[in-house]
Design an enzyme around this catalytic site. Structure first.
Site, short mmCIF file in Angstrom:
data_model
loop_
_atom_site.label_atom_id
_atom_site.label_comp_id
_atom_site.label_asym_id
_atom_site.label_seq_id
_atom_site.Cartn_x
_atom_site.Cartn_y
_atom_site.Cartn_z
N GLU A 1 69.84 27.43 -45.54
CA GLU A 1 69.02 26.25 -45.83
C GLU A 1 68.79 25.34 -44.63
O GLU A 1 69.08 24.15 -44.68
CB GLU A 1 69.65 25.48 -47.00
CG GLU A 1 69.82 26.37 -48.23
CD GLU A 1 70.41 25.64 -49.44
OE1 GLU A 1 70.91 24.52 -49.27
OE2 GLU A 1 70.36 26.21 -50.54
N GLU B 1 69.44 34.99 -54.31
CA GLU B 1 70.04 34.12 -55.33
C GLU B 1 69.12 33.99 -56.54
O GLU B 1 68.88 32.88 -57.03
CB GLU B 1 70.33 32.73 -54.74
CG GLU B 1 71.18 32.79 -53.48
CD GLU B 1 71.65 31.43 -52.97
OE1 GLU B 1 71.51 30.43 -53.69
OE2 GLU B 1 72.16 31.40 -51.83
C1 XIL Z 1 76.18 26.72 -55.58
C2 XIL Z 1 77.27 27.30 -56.48
O1 XIL Z 1 76.68 28.20 -57.38
C3 XIL Z 1 77.97 26.19 -57.22
O2 XIL Z 1 79.08 26.70 -57.95
C4 XIL Z 1 78.46 25.14 -56.23
O3 XIL Z 1 79.01 24.06 -56.94
C5 XIL Z 1 77.31 24.64 -55.36
O4 XIL Z 1 76.70 25.75 -54.71
N1 XIL Z 1 72.07 27.64 -52.68
C6 XIL Z 1 73.14 28.30 -52.12
C7 XIL Z 1 74.38 28.49 -52.91
O5 XIL Z 1 73.01 28.81 -51.01
O6 XIL Z 1 75.51 28.53 -52.11
C8 XIL Z 1 74.52 27.44 -53.98
O7 XIL Z 1 75.65 27.77 -54.77
C9 XIL Z 1 73.26 27.37 -54.82
C10 XIL Z 1 72.08 26.98 -53.97
#
Ligand code: XIL
Length: 629
Positions: A448, A554
């Site tokens: 990100e 994701e």
């Molecule tokens: C999220 C997790 O799923 C949660 O459990 C945590 O509290 C916060 O992070 N983008 C990403 C992930 O790259 O690492 C994030 O994961 C969701 C958004």
């Protein structure tokens, strides 16, 4: 910041740790307490606080987990403070007075004709543990209407009661557990536009009275346990956590322990007792749990844990498993694994579903820096090691996530001086990548990096090095493991806009300067009304045209207004099809496995429901993998 570092050397009973920690902890404390001179910090030449033997996890007794086929370890040392505990409020914030209200103004609202609601006459409060406070909340609105209101999170045992005259009364008797500075927030809601809101916090300082025998001793309780579905003959563990607002640790007993079950205090968390049971018949089960006060043994409550045991056939799924179908199509299909799923009641079913369906796995949280490197020179590897052991057992690839990110950072990193961060970042990449080098060959090196309007996202890394941190991170990763696949992972790049334009510009710029980069991770946290499939396909093509691989990293599809499980399934199917039609798309990875544990569980975004039943989205993935050639 500095009072929050309760005892940075607490863990250092071991000499080598102490030595490694002394260097940076001292700098850390000085920096955190306003020691601004750069003489006080280790500078770029700071020693790499690499992991040591005393960070090595130790085997966990099988009575504490559900794993049957892979080895589970635990952290060697005592419990470290959780990130929230580190960020406790201090007297400094308390003495500053009432925090400013936080206003939410919806887009397009004309503030010249509608003014925000607000609270009057609130102040920070100081109270003795055991005394009761009462605060009347009466929101006002200059426009004359009566605003609504709701509290953000009530402290345990507190009440927020309607007086039916536009006001509500907050009543709370804080106890020993609440000693310190607590924040209580109430949001006032504009009567004309519900999205127009003003949140006001008060800080409540709870202090111990001189004679603590005046504080009432309340009954302990059991921390909430969700309902679970499990499979007959699988091991099931319940982590039973006793809570006592008097700040003592209750004991836990199971009066009628089922045959072959065990209950044992957790070796690292003395408030947790682990009940392990292997149900041998199907049906609904309830086990009584007695939680006993440690000061007055006559004071106890009996609570219940319930679970539904189903036959193996209840989890049969028609058709071929996703993993086998994906293998035929030469792509990986996978999921982000809930941290320590083998400590959940349904951990065996979780593991079994994952092993059958998926060929690649990402750690959802265990590799984030706040977890894996919570203090300078201190590492927590057990959760990631265990995932590696699981993945090896089932022949799954592992996707390392994330190396460099702006979120989920430990407080000590946020407190570093900018000039120290390049060295710190390089060392961190080296330490983490080299530990897992033989098992992890695919990494989200930078997560990100872009902001929504197309600029670079602000972060401790950007602040210290500017956009050059991206080059440095990628180069360092390449140096540590020349054969690993290195990605930049980003969200909101499925549709056209300044963010995707910025991504292309970043890629072109990196490539022009021969900075190593092998692919782009598309996060794809979508809603079920998503329909910009053409844009997604053309974005994939633009990345492929630059000679880069595409990973869907994701994917989840949240249900939203006017969508159904079948609209959700359609989005899954179209996304999978777009991936399959693009030869550079290497993997399709969901962000989680079941709705039960999704980070967006309120929106049921995943292909398996809470009882591990395949949803229409599962069938849709099968169809995409079978068809779309
Ligand atoms: C999220 C997790 O799923 C949660 O459990 C945590 O509290 C916060 O992070 N983008 C990403 C992930 O790259 O690492 C994030 O994961 C969701 C958004």
């Amino acid at each position: 910041m500095c009072t929050s570092v309760k005892n940075p050397l607490m863990h250092g009973s071991n000499r080598s740790h102490l030595a490694r920690c002394l260097v940076l902890c001292t700098a850390f404390i000085l920096a955190g307490c306003g020691g601004s001179s750069s003489d006080n910090n280790p500078g770029n030449g700071a020693a790499n606080l690499a992991p040591g033997q005393d960070d090595e996890p130790v085997p966990e007794n099988t009575r504490f987990n559900t794993a049957t086929n892979f080895s589970v370890t635990r952290e060697p040392g005592p419990r470290l403070p959780e990130p929230e505990e580190i960020l406790e409020l201090t007297d400094v914030e308390f003495n500053r007075g009432l925090p400013a209200a936080v206003l939410q103004t919806p887009d397009g609202l004309d503030t010249s004709i509608n003014q925000p609601p607000f609270f009057e006459n609130l102040q920070n409060l100081e109270v003795l543990a055991g005394d009761t406070i009462e605060v009347v909340y009466q929101p006002q609105d200059p426009d004359g209407e009566l605003p609504g209101m709701f509290p953000e999170k009530l402290p345990q045992g507190a009440q927020f009661v309607d007086n039916f005259d536009g006001s509500k009364t907050f009543t709370w008797q804080p106890l020993q557990m609440d000693v310190g500075i607590n924040r209580f927030t109430v949001t006032a809601v504009d009567a004309a536009d519900q999205r127009y809101r003003s949140s006001q916090s008060i800080l409540i300082k709870v202090v111990l009275p001189e004679d603590s025998s005046t504080i009432p001793n309340v009954a302990p309780m059991l921390d909430t346990i969700l309902a679970h579905t499990v499979r007959v003959n699988d091991p099931v563990v319940f982590e039973l956590k006793g809570i006592d607002l008097n700040g003592t640790v209750p004991t836990i007993e199971i009066p009628d322990l089922p045959a072959m079950a065990s209950v044992e205090q957790d070796p690292r968390f003395n408030e947790i007792y682990v009940l392990k049971v292997v149900p041998t018949t199907v049906g609904e089960f309830t086990i009584d749990v007695l939680v006993r006060d440690s000061v007055d043994p006559g004071l106890f409550v009996t609570e219940q844990v319930s679970f539904n045991v189903l036959a193996p056939s209840a989890f049969d799924r028609p058709g071929t498993a996703l993993r086998a179908l994906a293998q035929n199509r030469d792509i990986d299909i996978g999921f982000a694994a809930l941290q320590s799923f083998y400590h959940r009641p349904d951990g065996a079913l979780y593991a079994d579903t994952a092993a059958r369906e998926f060929s690649i796995v990402t750690p959802e949280n265990s590799m984030k820096m706040d977890h894996i490197n919570p203090q300078p020179g201190r590492y927590q590897f057990a959760a990631t090691d265990n995932l590696v052991s699981f993945a090896r057992q089932y022949g799954m690839r592992i996707h390392g996530h994330p190396l460099i990110w702006y979120r989920q950072l430990p407080a000590w990193v946020e407190a570093t001086q900018p000039q120290d961060r390049e060295g710190l970042m390089r060392d961190y990449i080296t330490n983490i990548m080299s530990r897992y080098q033989s098992d992890i060959t695919l990494w989200d090196v930078v997560n990100e990096p872009l902001s929504d309007n197309g600029g670079f996202r602000d972060s401790v890394w950007f602040e210290a090095m500017g956009e050059r941190y991206i080059d440095l991170a990628l180069q360092q990763a390449r140096r540590v493991d020349p054969s690993a696949t290195l990605l930049i992972n980003e969200f909101d790049i499925a549709f056209a806009g300044p963010k995707f334009d910025a991504l292309l510009q970043l890629v072109d710029n990196l490539q022009a300067r021969q900075i190593p980069l092998d692919g782009i991770g598309f996060q794809l946290h979508l809603f079920a009304d998503f329909d910009q499939f053409d844009e997604l396909a053309s974005h994939f093509a633009a990345i492929a045209a630059r000679g880069l691989d595409i990973y869907i990293t994701e994917l989840d599809v949240s249900l939203s207004a006017n969508t159904t499980l079948s609209t959700q399934a359609d989005v899954y199917q179209q996304i999978a099809t777009i991936c399959l039609q693009q030869s550079r798309c290497r993997a399709l990875q969901m962000w989680g496995l079941t709705d039960q544990y999704s980070f967006r569980s309120n929106f049921d975004p995943l292909p398996f429901d809470r009882a591990y039943q395949a949803k229409p989205a599962y069938r849709a993935l099968q169809q995409a993998l079978e068809n779309s050639r």
